[in-house]
Design an enzyme around this catalytic site. Sequence first.
Site, PDB file in Angstrom:
ATOM      1  N   LYS A 290      -4.134  18.499  20.241  1.00 10.89           N
ATOM      2  CA  LYS A 290      -5.295  18.664  21.101  1.00 10.89           C
ATOM      3  C   LYS A 290      -6.465  17.836  20.566  1.00 10.89           C
ATOM      4  O   LYS A 290      -6.515  17.481  19.387  1.00 10.89           O
ATOM      5  CB  LYS A 290      -5.721  20.141  21.136  1.00 10.89           C
ATOM      6  CG  LYS A 290      -4.742  21.074  21.819  1.00 10.89           C
ATOM      7  CD  LYS A 290      -5.275  22.502  21.792  1.00 10.89           C
ATOM      8  CE  LYS A 290      -4.310  23.476  22.454  1.00 10.89           C
ATOM      9  NZ  LYS A 290      -4.223  23.279  23.898  1.00 10.89           N
ATOM     10  N   ARG A 364       5.066  28.544  27.078  1.00  5.78           N
ATOM     11  CA  ARG A 364       6.181  28.842  27.978  1.00  5.78           C
ATOM     12  C   ARG A 364       7.497  28.945  27.215  1.00  5.78           C
ATOM     13  O   ARG A 364       8.413  29.655  27.653  1.00  5.78           O
ATOM     14  CB  ARG A 364       6.260  27.788  29.075  1.00  5.78           C
ATOM     15  CG  ARG A 364       6.521  26.372  28.604  1.00  5.78           C
ATOM     16  CD  ARG A 364       6.140  25.335  29.636  1.00  5.78           C
ATOM     17  NE  ARG A 364       4.711  25.318  29.905  1.00  5.78           N
ATOM     18  CZ  ARG A 364       4.115  24.515  30.776  1.00  5.78           C
ATOM     19  NH1 ARG A 364       4.831  23.655  31.476  1.00  5.78           N
ATOM     20  NH2 ARG A 364       2.813  24.569  30.968  1.00  5.78           N
TER      21      ARG A 364
END
Length: 520
Positions: A290, A364
């Site tokens: 990030k 996920r």
Amino acid sequence: MSVPLPPLPNDFAQIAPADNAAGEPSPAAWAVPVCSDARDQAVAGLPEPLADLARRLATAPEFDAKPGSVLLSPPADTNDTADAPRVMLIGLGPTTTLDAASVRIAGAAMGRAANEAKLAGVRLAAGPEALAQRVADWPTALAEGAGLGRFRYAAYAGAGRNAEQPDADTAPLVLQGEVAQTPAIAQGLARAQAVNTARFLAACPPNAANPQTLADWAQRHAAPDGLKVQVLDEHDLAKHNLQGLLSVGRAGSAPPRLVILDYPGQDPEADPVCLVGKGVTFDTGGYSLKTRDGMAGMKYDKCGATAVLGLMPHLKPLGVTRRVIGLAALAENMVDSAAYRPDDILTLSNGVTVEITNTDAEGRLCLADALAYACQTYTPAAVVDLATLTGGVVVALGPHHAGLWCNNAQLREQLRNAADTSGEALWELPLTSDHRAMMSGQHADLVNSAPGRACHATQGAAFLSHFVGPGAATDYPASVPWAHLDIAGTAHTDAKPPVFEKGPTGFGVRLLIDYLLQTA
């Protein structure tokens, strides 16, 4: 280097019945709900001379009676009345717009005002007739708001803290009501305490809240409340082939954990509702790193799991009768030589293979394993997962709605009803076979992130749909009723909404409480 997880604070509010004949102390203040267009009804149920004082305050120009407005009378200044209760007017707005949300806002303002004035106890006045007519359970909403409004995360208050700053932990509020109101007040405070537990855990920093310390917390705090608590460590995860959770957490400062909490309800053999929470205790993005700004606040990437952990120990006092299984998938997504990489291919526990195209689409993978495990281990009546899953849902819905994807009409309607009563708003987004096809891989069954940003929020739901129940890998909808809640935009706030302060909101806890109570 990790530090100990701070202890859970005392109740942010307590409850006492209103039978003074039994020796209960007089309240420090009477809380008087006031509608802006029915100020003459503010004195209902108040003893004299407090009723006269309330009449005068209710028409004071500095009190507009809007939701969240508060006017507290000054302390008595004579020796004869030094211990006399004060009057606290709390605004509800006009009677035509009265609803649970406005009452909740008033309760939060009441709780904050009581905290700032260091009041030890508040007793509810009867309120205007329209209040009971339009909001039948108003004592519950008011008490819930009071508990939520008093939340303060002060676990790391140090030498630089202002000594005069109110501290809800050291000054719990005793909230009284008429004897008939006591169960409703207790319900409201129990709801707030479940939310505040989730908020507290979410606010804990990543050097204290990691997969191991959160698992330890669950074992300490949940087991005494009648829950069966099981923690799968990295060896158990490998045994069950939970390769998604293992891979995401492989480089973490603490190894991944799957925490399972079994609430028996009235029938411990019944098919349970499974609640599954994403708990990435800190998310660097892994090798798909990030940006600096994108990494800020990533301790809140565990808010799905903290919602589950906060809720489960409170199911019994909340009156939930059905069996519930809570699963918290906990991992820390870091970078080192052991970290998983783009181009890795994983085989998850239901046999579906996944090519990693983005290590920042890690949640996920954790959820997929937990969903598959829940469906393989139990026979769920329904499965609801909560996750701060995508930035796409924030772009689509902002901070006011969580995204909802659901494969079952009855479950969809139940959750919509719970959203209406709890005030935690949902907005449904589509999930079709075309969306599932977007997640198809070239060298594996699936990719964990499709190229481009198209349908970004739905990509996560489409991926997860392959892991819910038998046949889910190839068919949709699967036979297991399932709902996915993307709470990335609602789990914490940088603003200061009327009920919450800046920080975690515990989103999903009140929604799930109402869902479980309404479908018992």
